[in-house]
Structure formats: structure tokens, C-alpha cells
Write a protein that holds these residues in place. Sequence first.
Motif, mmCIF file in Angstrom:
data_model
loop_
_atom_site.group_PDB
_atom_site.id
_atom_site.type_symbol
_atom_site.label_atom_id
_atom_site.label_comp_id
_atom_site.label_asym_id
_atom_site.label_seq_id
_atom_site.Cartn_x
_atom_site.Cartn_y
_atom_site.Cartn_z
ATOM 1 N N THR A 123 28.468 4.592 74.369
ATOM 2 C CA THR A 123 29.555 4.697 73.397
ATOM 3 C C THR A 123 30.893 4.742 74.119
ATOM 4 O O THR A 123 30.969 5.071 75.301
ATOM 5 C CB THR A 123 29.401 5.962 72.531
ATOM 6 N N ASN A 124 31.945 4.417 73.373
ATOM 7 C CA ASN A 124 33.313 4.468 73.899
ATOM 8 C C ASN A 124 33.464 3.726 75.220
ATOM 9 O O ASN A 124 34.241 4.123 76.088
ATOM 10 C CB ASN A 124 33.768 5.925 74.071
ATOM 11 N N VAL A 146 33.703 8.140 67.722
ATOM 12 C CA VAL A 146 32.792 7.668 68.765
ATOM 13 C C VAL A 146 32.374 6.245 68.397
ATOM 14 O O VAL A 146 31.781 6.015 67.343
ATOM 15 C CB VAL A 146 31.559 8.582 68.880
ATOM 16 N N ASN A 165 27.511 16.265 66.543
ATOM 17 C CA ASN A 165 28.642 17.124 66.214
ATOM 18 C C ASN A 165 28.426 17.785 64.859
ATOM 19 O O ASN A 165 29.261 17.754 63.993
ATOM 20 C CB ASN A 165 29.937 16.295 66.202
ATOM 21 N N GLU A 221 30.602 6.021 77.963
ATOM 22 C CA GLU A 221 29.813 7.245 77.852
ATOM 23 C C GLU A 221 28.347 6.889 77.602
ATOM 24 O O GLU A 221 28.030 6.204 76.635
ATOM 25 C CB GLU A 221 30.347 8.124 76.731
ATOM 26 N N GLN A 265 35.804 15.778 68.163
ATOM 27 C CA GLN A 265 36.059 14.604 68.981
ATOM 28 C C GLN A 265 36.693 13.492 68.153
ATOM 29 O O GLN A 265 36.559 13.449 66.930
ATOM 30 C CB GLN A 265 34.749 14.086 69.591
ATOM 31 N N ASP A 307 32.339 2.760 64.468
ATOM 32 C CA ASP A 307 32.229 4.172 64.819
ATOM 33 C C ASP A 307 30.906 4.705 64.280
ATOM 34 O O ASP A 307 30.346 4.176 63.309
ATOM 35 C CB ASP A 307 33.411 4.967 64.261
#
Length: 351
Positions: A160-161, A139, A235, A164, A136, A196
Motif C-alpha cells: 500500500t501507499n 491507505v 484501524n 508499505e 492515518q 483507497d
Amino acid sequence: MPTKQETLPIPERAQQILRLLIEEYIRSGQPVGSRTLSQMGSISFSSATIRNVMGDLEDMGFLTSPHTSAGRIPTAQGYRFFVDKLVRVSTLDTSEIQRFQANLEANLTPEELLKTASNYLSQMTHMAGIITVPRQNAVIFDHIEFIALSDQRVLVVLITNDREVQNRIIKVDRDFSRAELEYAANYVNREYVGMDLTSVRDKIKTELESARADMHDQMSAVIDMAGHVLMTDDNTEKDAVIVEGQTNLMTFEELSDVELLKKLFDTFNQKRDILHLLENCIAAEGVSIFIGQETGHQIPDECSIVTAPYNSDGNVIGMLGVIGPTRMAYDRIIPIVDVTSKLLGAALNFK
């Protein structure tokens, strides 16, 4: 990356015998003798001639004898020459491809598409299907809320973002009051907004490692709670690779040794070596084949990996493939991996 072998001075007769021997060994799993080859309708050489040629191929490193009186089996070098020069790629059944394509065109999320593709690879090859999850973009942390639950649990709402939303329940070592949770949320929102998550984790790690004596109890609790949530990386390497059909490999005699299976399943569990291997060949075009030690990682020498990149909007975003014994039907595995990568890329372009 494995490279094709330099052209060797192998007579056409020897190449024909090598191809037939490897094809028969892949089919039967048993050492192949000269008598077996001489009885094939596609070859016209005598058993004595075939035996002499097999001896030459063994001297060149393409074949080996597992026992003195047994036939020959291919070496990794023999498989490499076979894959590069001799294999005849088969044509896949059109109806099977159409069924798989229909499954991909169903109303699936990108994550479901990846799992479907890995399952397809496993089912079609009876081996282990592998696929990397696209990494990705960064974030960005926007907002967090902590809500007290029972039994020393806290509901965390993480945004986030800019849109989300993730809900997580964490276990803490004591009960927190509403005021404490508000204080913690206000601190985290103030200190980390717009960063981030990688940078957030680095900053929290530094603060967690600083002397606790320099923090008052409330601030220490805040950092601990933030660490519970934001130090959890969704992740990770384990999540970056999807593996399906590992147990299929237990059916192959050459992989049935207990210690070998343990090593193989440890590799599947950790996934680190598989991920690194696939990421190292992400710039390659088309199908790549790694045989035994060519992987350069802690993947058993008795295994081969056939991989191909998949694309979205013209860009390579991941790799997929099959792991199985070196005695795999390359003529069938290669087109399965190739077609799967193309169909997955096409399906992702519509999402």
C-alpha cells in the motif's frame, strides 16, 4: 463538553468547607463529618457552624449523606464546582518529569511512544491511562500477491501507499493451485489498484453480497480470498484506543461492585464509547474533565475522565487521559495529564 458552572451565591466560608470536605473524602474514601473538619488546623469554625454549613451545601445539591448518621460525601455537582472553582493544582516533581521525558526521547517508534505515554499515565495515577491513536491518511492499494502454504493457508503480500508492505497468513477452506492464486492476484490488482482501502472494502462487500449464482466458482473464490484480506480493517475502534492499567481500578472500593466492574471492563474491551468521547472533545484546548453522567456515553456514573489533546507539527492529532473514580485526586491528575500531552507532542515532533 462539560462547561464550567455559573457562579453560584456560595459564601466564602461554605466554599472553604466544601473544598476541605472534598479533599478529605478524596484522601480517605470515607464520609466526612463536621467533627473531622473542625479538628483540621486550617479551619477555625466550630463543629456546629460546620454542621449547619454542610446542611446548606446538601440542600444546594453539592453534598449527600450515604447514611442518616454518617458524614457527607460530594455529589457530581459538588465535584464539578470543586474542579471549576476550588481545586488547587499541585506541582509535579521535576525529576519524575525528566525521567519520563528521557523515556520518550529514546529511539521509539510513534506507536511505542503512545504506549509509553499510556503506561506513564497509568503508573503515575494508579488508574487507567487512555490514548487515541492518530487516524492515518487514506491507505492506497497498490499490489497483492498470494503464495500457497501448507494446511490450507495462504501467504498474502500486500503493498500500500507505493512502499508499505504487509505480510499476512490467511486460512482458506480448501487448497488452491498456483494458477488459481495467480488468477486471483491478477484480478484484484486489476480491479482495485489505486483505490483507497475504504473504497476497496465497500466494493468487495457489494460483490460478496451479490448473488453467487451469477459468479463462476473461480470468481467466487477470488472474491472470498480478497475479502479475507482487504475486509480486515487494521484501524478498527478497538485498535484506535490504547488502554493501560485497567486492573488498577479494582483497588477502589467504590468501583469494586461486580456488576459495575463488568460494565467498566466491557467499556474498555469495546473501546467505542471511550473513542467517541475523546474524539468529541478533540477541539478543546487544555485539560477537560468529565464527571459521571457528563460523559454522555456508557461509561459508569461513578467514574471521571480527565483528558487533554496532544499535537504534532502544530495540529491536534489525538487525545489522552485518565479514567478513574469520581473520588480522584484532581489536583494531581490534572497536571499529570497536561504535562504528558505536552511531552508526547514534543516527542512526536522529532519523529
